[in-house]
Design a protein around this motif. Structure first.
Motif: not given
Length: 228
Positions: A1-3, A40-46, A88-99
């Protein structure tokens, strides 16, 4: 995820005469939230599905045209029967934390419809170890659901809830009542028991040495008295 995806865009210095300045500020923020959601939806499959009066369920999904597609049932991921609206709770692909946390409408797709056919083709293409009869099995035994986010995010970068969201582990029937994996030097409780026994034996030897010393002292004192 970019700034860049999380920074609000700067509104024009001079808004058009036919559009209020507040509306112009809301449009870039809405566009940024939509872009962040899609990324977020496209980068992470979970993602995690938060069900009212239940726990939060992890779910593998495929993102397609504004909807998260999930399949559940025998041989697939376990999910409860979902109400008409979930979070729905989506995570950051880079850190794995809540996004992001967003609300979503739940649509169960009926087998044989064009929507079900498209969803299952996308799911089968992305599923690991897919087999040729996946669609037949899904139509007979499983549930294909489209989760459609709507409205502004409930949580997003810079606007997270104060509590930590920790939850107790989900209950499971898994157990190890018979064979247990071998551990070098024994398992933790076995090591602790051996250490306790060693400490007890060491303390007993030390006490025996102290008693022997006391006996020798008494014997020497008794000898000196008899010699007098």
């Amino acid at each position: 995820m970019t700034e860049r995806a999380t920074e609000p865009a700067t509104p024009p210095a001079t808004p058009p005469a036919n559009q209020p300045a507040a509306d112009q500020q809301a449009e870039p923020q809405s566009a940024n939230a939509s872009a962040l959601l899609n990324e977020a939806m496209a980068k992470s499959g979970l993602l995690w599905i938060e069900v009212a009066d239940d726990r939060t369920w992890p779910a593998w999904h495929v993102w397609d045209d504004g909807a998260a597609l999930v399949v559940s049932g025998p041989g697939e991921q376990p999910l409860p029967w979902l109400p008409k609206e979930v979070r729905l709770i989506l995570r950051s692909k880079d850190t794995g934390g809540r996004l992001l946390t967003v609300r979503a409408h739940v649509h169960v797709l009926e087998p044989g419809t064009p929507e079900w056919q498209r969803a299952t083709e996308l799911l089968r293409a992305s599923r690991l170890n897919a087999v040729d009869d996946s669609l037949t099995r899904w139509a007979a035994e499983c549930t294909v659901t489209a989760l459609v986010p709507f409205d502004s995010p409930l949580e997003s970068p810079g606007a997270y809830a104060a509590h930590d969201h920790r939850e107790p582990p989900a209950r499971t029937t898994a157990t190890t009542t018979s064979w247990r994996p071998w551990h070098w030097g024994g398992r933790g409780e076995e090591k602790a028991e051996r250490k306790r026994l060693r400490d007890e034996k060491k303390a007993a030897r030390q006490a025996a040495k102290e008693r022997a010393k006391l006996r020798k002292k008494r014997q020497r004192r008794g000898g000196r008295r008899r010699g007098r």
